[in-house]
Structure formats: structure tokens, C-alpha cells
Scaffold this motif. Structure first.
Motif, PDB file in Angstrom:
ATOM      1  N   ALA A   1       0.910  -1.336   0.015  1.00 12.41           N
ATOM      2  CA  ALA A   1      -0.062  -0.027   0.062  1.00 12.41           C
ATOM      3  C   ALA A   1       0.947   1.406  -0.048  1.00 12.41           C
ATOM      4  O   ALA A   1       0.559   2.176  -0.596  1.00 12.41           O
ATOM      5  N   VAL A   2       1.906   1.457   0.640  1.00 14.21           N
ATOM      6  CA  VAL A   2       2.736   2.486   0.703  1.00 14.21           C
ATOM      7  C   VAL A   2       3.446   2.311  -0.592  1.00 14.21           C
ATOM      8  O   VAL A   2       3.718   3.536  -0.944  1.00 14.21           O
ATOM      9  N   ALA A   3       4.103   1.440  -1.056  1.00 15.63           N
ATOM     10  CA  ALA A   3       4.730   1.532  -2.413  1.00 15.63           C
ATOM     11  C   ALA A   3       3.756   2.209  -3.422  1.00 15.63           C
ATOM     12  O   ALA A   3       4.094   2.998  -4.111  1.00 15.63           O
ATOM     13  N   GLY A   4       2.445   1.351  -3.313  1.00 19.56           N
ATOM     14  CA  GLY A   4       1.390   2.172  -4.283  1.00 19.56           C
ATOM     15  C   GLY A   4       1.308   3.506  -4.119  1.00 19.56           C
ATOM     16  O   GLY A   4       1.089   4.279  -5.132  1.00 19.56           O
ATOM     17  N   LEU A   5       0.966   4.060  -3.041  1.00 20.40           N
ATOM     18  CA  LEU A   5       0.756   5.305  -2.601  1.00 20.40           C
ATOM     19  C   LEU A   5       1.958   6.312  -3.216  1.00 20.40           C
ATOM     20  O   LEU A   5       1.995   7.333  -3.606  1.00 20.40           O
ATOM     21  N   GLY A   6       3.286   5.611  -2.819  1.00 17.36           N
ATOM     22  CA  GLY A   6       4.446   6.481  -3.296  1.00 17.36           C
ATOM     23  C   GLY A   6       4.575   6.449  -4.565  1.00 17.36           C
ATOM     24  O   GLY A   6       5.061   7.457  -5.248  1.00 17.36           O
ATOM     25  N   ILE A   7       4.283   5.388  -5.478  1.00 22.02           N
ATOM     26  CA  ILE A   7       4.545   5.325  -6.801  1.00 22.02           C
ATOM     27  C   ILE A   7       3.323   6.247  -7.449  1.00 22.02           C
ATOM     28  O   ILE A   7       3.641   6.921  -8.575  1.00 22.02           O
ATOM     29  N   VAL A   8       2.068   6.169  -7.046  1.00 23.59           N
ATOM     30  CA  VAL A   8       1.241   6.809  -7.804  1.00 23.59           C
ATOM     31  C   VAL A   8       0.555   8.332  -7.249  1.00 23.59           C
ATOM     32  O   VAL A   8       0.623   9.153  -7.997  1.00 23.59           O
ATOM     33  N   GLY A   9       0.614   8.375  -5.894  1.00 24.02           N
ATOM     34  CA  GLY A   9       0.286   9.733  -5.495  1.00 24.02           C
ATOM     35  C   GLY A   9       0.913  10.217  -4.152  1.00 24.02           C
ATOM     36  O   GLY A   9       0.220  10.927  -3.374  1.00 24.02           O
ATOM     37  N   GLY A  10       2.257   9.752  -4.194  1.00 26.62           N
ATOM     38  CA  GLY A  10       2.945  10.393  -3.057  1.00 26.62           C
ATOM     39  C   GLY A  10       2.891  11.638  -2.683  1.00 26.62           C
ATOM     40  O   GLY A  10       2.887  12.404  -1.719  1.00 26.62           O
ATOM     41  N   LYS A  11       3.129  12.596  -3.880  1.00 29.85           N
ATOM     42  CA  LYS A  11       3.042  14.021  -3.745  1.00 29.85           C
ATOM     43  C   LYS A  11       2.008  14.673  -3.440  1.00 29.85           C
ATOM     44  O   LYS A  11       1.850  15.360  -2.368  1.00 29.85           O
ATOM     45  N   ALA A  12       0.882  13.891  -3.697  1.00 31.61           N
ATOM     46  CA  ALA A  12      -0.474  14.669  -2.935  1.00 31.61           C
ATOM     47  C   ALA A  12      -0.502  14.422  -1.602  1.00 31.61           C
ATOM     48  O   ALA A  12      -1.151  15.127  -0.753  1.00 31.61           O
ATOM     49  N   LEU A  13      -0.272  12.988  -1.316  1.00 35.17           N
ATOM     50  CA  LEU A  13      -0.539  12.649   0.292  1.00 35.17           C
ATOM     51  C   LEU A  13       0.436  13.625   1.151  1.00 35.17           C
ATOM     52  O   LEU A  13      -0.048  14.117   2.007  1.00 35.17           O
ATOM     53  N   MET A  14       1.722  13.783   0.845  1.00 34.08           N
ATOM     54  CA  MET A  14       2.650  14.475   1.529  1.00 34.08           C
ATOM     55  C   MET A  14       2.132  15.952   1.636  1.00 34.08           C
ATOM     56  O   MET A  14       2.482  16.811   2.507  1.00 34.08           O
TER      57      MET A  14
END
Length: 193
Positions: free
Chosen positions: A150-163
Motif C-alpha cells: 500500500a505504501v509503495a502504491g501510494l508512493g508510486i502513484v500519489g505520494g506527492k499529493a499525500l505528502m
């Protein structure tokens, strides 16, 4: 049989501990340069290997007397909480771009990056601790691998938005508090048991 409670607990702890890690940022960088599905395939395979190794190590610890296991996992959880609380800002790591962008080259780059960067990482140690604590390798392994994916998926797809929405410092503090709680609980069980 898989325990949903243990799986959910492990997922939450590992997810929060991995989210502020440099690996999520590395996944983000790889995801912006290459096809996300290729990157995820390599990263997911490396995380699966790390979880298998961690659960195996934790399962060996279950052979020790319960009080020793609780004391050991308690100390390690407290150490993990201290590491998270003292963590400085992540340095950006250089990621070399494979010359060709075939599935095997990109997935291989993702696999090797995670394999090297995560070996002996805090979340791998935590997974071993949780496997020792709960003596339920399937539930712990499932929770840990799903959290890492899940973290890898978030990082790959939407990490900037989450951060942008959730401060990294807050995520780190929540993970540290959870680990602190697990550490205190484990030590209490070691003394009371």
C-alpha cells in the motif's frame, strides 16, 4: 487460519512506520520516470521477500520462553519508536535510469532498489517482532506485505499529493507512538507474565 485482528494491527503499524521512509520517496521518483505497473511489480516482489525473511526470523524467536520474547520485542519496539522520533529529514537518493524501459529492466531496478534499501530496515525488524509476538506468521506476513504494498502504491502513484495533505512529521509521530505503546505493552507482559 488468518486472524483479521492481527492482520489489521500489523497493517496499521507497518503502514505508518513505512510511510515516512525513504523507500516511499524512492518509489515516487521511480513512478514518475517509468511505467507505474512495472515499478510496482519489482517493488512488490522485493517487499514480499523481505516480509518472508522477517516472519521466518520472528518465528524462530517464538521458540524462546514467552517472557524473554515479550522483553526482547518490547525493547526493540521502544528502540524503533526512538529511531522514528529522532529521525531527521530524508536525504534524496540518486536513482539511475535504466537505459531501456522494458518490464524486466524497470521491475528489476525497483526490485534491487528495495532489496538493498530495506534490508534490516525498521519495518523488517518490526515485522519480525510482530511475528514473534503473535506467533501467527500468516496473519503477520499478510498484514506486513499489504501495508508495504500500500505504501509503495501510494508512493508510486500519489505520494506527492499525500505528502501535501498530511505532514510527514505527523505520520512519523503517530508511528512512533504506536511503537511506544506496543513496546510498553510487551515489557509489561514480560514482567507480569
Amino acid at each position: 487460519m488468518i486472524s483479521l485482528t492481527v492482520t489489521a494491527l500489523v497493517f496499521g503499524v507497518v503502514f505508518l512506520a513505512e510511510l515516512p521512509d525513504k523507500t516511499a520517496l524512492a518509489g515516487l521518483v521511480l513512478g514518475t520516470r517509468y511505467r507505474a505497473s512495472y515499478v510496482f511489480a519489482g517493488v512488490a516482489a522485493a517487499f514480499l521477500l523481505h516480509v518472508v525473511l522477517a516472519v521466518a526470523a520472528g518465528s524462530v524467536l517464538t521458540l524462546l520462553p514467552q517472557q524473554i520474547v515479550h522483553a526482547l520485542t518490547g525493547v526493540l519496539f521502544l528502540g524503533g519508536a526512538a529511531v522514528l522520533l529522532m529521525k531527521k529529514g530524508d536525504e534524496e537518493e540518486e536513482i539511475r535510469k535504466p537505459e531501456d524501459q522494458s518490464f524486466w529492466k524497470v521491475a528489476g531496478a525497483g526490485f534491487m532498489l528495495i532489496l538493498v534499501a530495506e534490508f534490516g530496515d525498521l519495518t523488517q525488524i518490526m515485522t519480525a517482532n510482530l511475528a514473534a509476538r503473535y506467533d501467527d506468521p500468516l496473519s503477520v506476513g499478510l498484514g506486513a506485505v499489504l501495508a508495504l504494498w500500500a505504501v509503495a502504491g501510494l508512493g508510486i502513484v500519489g505520494g506527492k499529493a499525500l505528502m501535501k495533505r498530511v505532514p510527514l512529521a505527523l505520520i512519523t509521530k503517530v508511528a512512533a507512538v504506536l511503537m511506544l505503546g506496543l513496546g510498553v505493552w510487551s515489557l509489561w507482559e514480560a514482567v507480569a507474565g
